[in-house]
Design an enzyme around this catalytic site. Structure first.
Site, PDB file in Angstrom:
ATOM      1  N   ASP A  65       0.840  -1.195   0.000  1.00 36.03           N
ATOM      2  CA  ASP A  65       0.000   0.000   0.000  1.00 36.03           C
ATOM      3  C   ASP A  65       0.873   1.242   0.000  1.00 36.03           C
ATOM      4  OD1 ASP A  65      -2.706  -0.474  -0.008  1.00 36.03           O
ATOM      5  OD2 ASP A  65      -3.049   0.333   1.985  1.00 36.03           O
ATOM      6  N   TYR A  67       2.092   4.804   1.514  1.00 36.16           N
ATOM      7  CA  TYR A  67       2.014   5.410   2.852  1.00 36.16           C
ATOM      8  C   TYR A  67       0.760   6.279   2.908  1.00 36.16           C
ATOM      9  CZ  TYR A  67       6.981   4.150   3.302  1.00 36.16           C
ATOM     10  OH  TYR A  67       8.174   3.483   3.373  1.00 36.16           O
ATOM     11  N   PHE A  78       7.923   2.025  -0.616  1.00 33.51           N
ATOM     12  CA  PHE A  78       8.904   2.224   0.460  1.00 33.51           C
ATOM     13  C   PHE A  78       9.557   3.611   0.458  1.00 33.51           C
ATOM     14  CE2 PHE A  78       8.835  -2.447  -0.035  1.00 33.51           C
ATOM     15  CZ  PHE A  78       8.502  -2.807   1.257  1.00 33.51           C
ATOM     16  N   HIS A 187       9.407  -9.350   5.778  1.00 35.44           N
ATOM     17  CA  HIS A 187       9.248  -7.919   5.521  1.00 35.44           C
ATOM     18  C   HIS A 187      10.223  -7.116   6.391  1.00 35.44           C
ATOM     19  CE1 HIS A 187       7.141  -4.038   5.178  1.00 35.44           C
ATOM     20  NE2 HIS A 187       6.594  -4.547   4.080  1.00 35.44           N
TER      21      HIS A 187
END
Length: 220
Positions: A65, A67, A78, A187
């Site tokens: 997704d 931010y 990221f 992750h």
């Protein structure tokens, strides 16, 4: 259907843009931007493609997704805009790069510098409501980004796919490991990074593979 996206990607994805689900997705996204606070800014929805044309892709990093806080998302997974504090996962990514390659922790979390070197920083879902993680999931974006991954995996060779966490790993299940390098780990989130992200050496492994296949390594 006319979609404003980088030209090489537009040629590759034109059939996708004509499918009924994509037209429904477009209507949903437009209505959301008209009535809600949505990230990233509309002009940056396809920024990952803008910064990394199709024929330059040599690494794909999958996120989930965008931010959902103010000023963070700008269309690259990221990554955050200049002068924005590093989110925890990005901080851990930089720590692993430093430990793996010796590169210093950068002063900016803006990863456009990676994208311009051929790193496609692709979120599975390209838009999100402010402060509502996952709010645009299951609206059609996942089908679109699956088709992007299929295109890269089918039409390009010797691409490094970096898959962090179960979601990204499941999204890359169809990639041919004899044609590409697939790097998997937990992750980089603080909840899981210590269980196998730190010490995975994936950044140096990616560069080794690129060099072995006649491509320029990424300056992480």
């Amino acid at each position: 259907m006319h979609v404003k996206i980088e030209e090489s990607w537009k040629q590759q994805l034109q059939e996708e843009f004509e499918k009924p689900y994509f037209k429904q997705l477009t209507e949903f996204v437009r209505s959301e931007y008209a009535s809600q606070k949505i990230y990233p800014p509309a002009k940056l929805i396809f920024n990952a493609f803008e910064q990394c044309p199709f024929d330059r892709v040599k690494v794909v990093i999958l996120g989930q997704d965008p931010y959902h806080g103010p000023g963070q998302a700008h269309g690259l997974c990221f990554s955050v805009n200049d002068r924005v504090d590093f989110p925890p996962s990005l901080r851990n990514i930089f720590k692993e790069i430093q430990a793996d390659t010796g590169a210093p922790i950068p002063t900016s979390g803006n990863l456009e510098r990676w994208a311009r070197q051929g790193v496609l920083l692709l979120n599975a879902t390209l838009t999100v409501r402010a402060h509502e993680a996952g709010s645009h999931q299951k609206k059609g974006w996942e089908q679109f980004t699956d088709s992007v991954i299929h295109l890269v995996a089918d039409r390009l060779e010797h691409v490094v796919f970096i898959l962090w966490g179960n979601y990204a790993i499941s999204k890359g299940e169809f990639i041919d490991p004899t044609k590409h390098l697939i790097l998997k780990s937990v992750h980089p989130s603080p909840l899981s990074a210590s269980r196998g992200f730190f010490g995975n050496h994936q950044f140096s492994k990616a560069n080794k593979y690129l060099i072995e296949n006649g491509k320029e390594q990424v300056k992480w």
